[in-house]
Design a protein around this motif. Structure first.
Motif, short mmCIF file in Angstrom:
data_model
loop_
_atom_site.label_atom_id
_atom_site.label_comp_id
_atom_site.label_asym_id
_atom_site.label_seq_id
_atom_site.Cartn_x
_atom_site.Cartn_y
_atom_site.Cartn_z
N UNK A 1 0.84 -1.17 0.00
CA UNK A 1 0.00 0.00 0.00
C UNK A 1 0.89 1.24 0.00
N UNK A 2 0.54 2.19 -0.78
CA UNK A 2 1.35 3.39 -0.96
C UNK A 2 1.33 4.28 0.28
N UNK A 3 2.51 4.53 0.82
CA UNK A 3 2.63 5.43 1.96
C UNK A 3 2.22 6.84 1.57
N UNK A 4 2.53 7.23 0.34
CA UNK A 4 2.17 8.57 -0.13
C UNK A 4 0.65 8.75 -0.15
N UNK A 5 -0.06 7.72 -0.60
CA UNK A 5 -1.52 7.80 -0.63
C UNK A 5 -2.09 7.86 0.79
N UNK A 6 -1.54 7.05 1.69
CA UNK A 6 -1.98 7.09 3.08
C UNK A 6 -1.77 8.48 3.68
N UNK A 7 -0.58 9.04 3.46
CA UNK A 7 -0.27 10.37 3.99
C UNK A 7 -1.19 11.43 3.40
N UNK A 39 -6.18 3.63 5.21
CA UNK A 39 -5.91 2.39 4.47
C UNK A 39 -7.14 1.92 3.72
N UNK A 40 -8.30 1.98 4.37
CA UNK A 40 -9.55 1.57 3.71
C UNK A 40 -9.85 2.47 2.51
N UNK A 41 -9.58 3.75 2.62
CA UNK A 41 -9.81 4.67 1.51
C UNK A 41 -8.89 4.33 0.34
N UNK A 42 -7.63 4.04 0.63
CA UNK A 42 -6.69 3.66 -0.43
C UNK A 42 -7.13 2.35 -1.08
N UNK A 43 -7.55 1.37 -0.26
CA UNK A 43 -8.04 0.10 -0.81
C UNK A 43 -9.27 0.30 -1.68
N UNK A 44 -10.19 1.13 -1.23
CA UNK A 44 -11.41 1.38 -1.99
C UNK A 44 -11.09 2.07 -3.32
N UNK A 45 -10.16 2.99 -3.28
CA UNK A 45 -9.76 3.68 -4.52
C UNK A 45 -9.14 2.69 -5.51
#
Length: 76
Positions: A1-7, A39-45
Motif C-alpha cells: 500500500x502506498x505510503x504517499x496515498x496514506x499520507x 488504508x480503507x480509503x486507499x483500498x477502496x480507490x
C-alpha cells in the motif's frame, strides 16, 4: 500500500477537521484508527480502479463502489 496515498488521505482528513491548522503539527489522539481509515480509503480507490478496468461500471454512470461490487459474480 502506498505510503504517499496514506499520507495524502491523513493530511486531508486532518485539514478538513481542523480548518487552517497544518496537518503536520496537529496531534491525533488515535493515530492507529486514523491510519486504518486511510488504508480503507486507499483500498477502496484501488478496488474502484480495478473494477473499472475490468469493465464493471463506467465513470459517470452514477454507480457507487458497493453497487459495482454487487455486480461481480459469486465465486464458483
Amino acid at each position: 500500500m502506498s505510503t504517499a496515498a496514506l499520507d495524502c488521505y491523513r493530511h486531508r482528513i486532518i485539514h478538513i477537521v481542523t480548518g487552517n491548522r497544518p496537518a503536520m503539527v496537529f496531534s491525533v489522539t488515535d493515530n492507529t484508527a486514523l491510519l486504518r481509515i486511510c488504508e480503507r480509503l486507499v483500498e477502496a480507490e484501488r478496488a474502484a480502479e480495478i473494477l473499472l478496468h475490468k469493465g464493471y461500471g463506467r465513470p459517470g454512470a452514477g454507480m457507487t463502489l458497493d453497487e459495482v461490487a454487487a455486480l461481480v459474480p459469486e465465486k464458483a
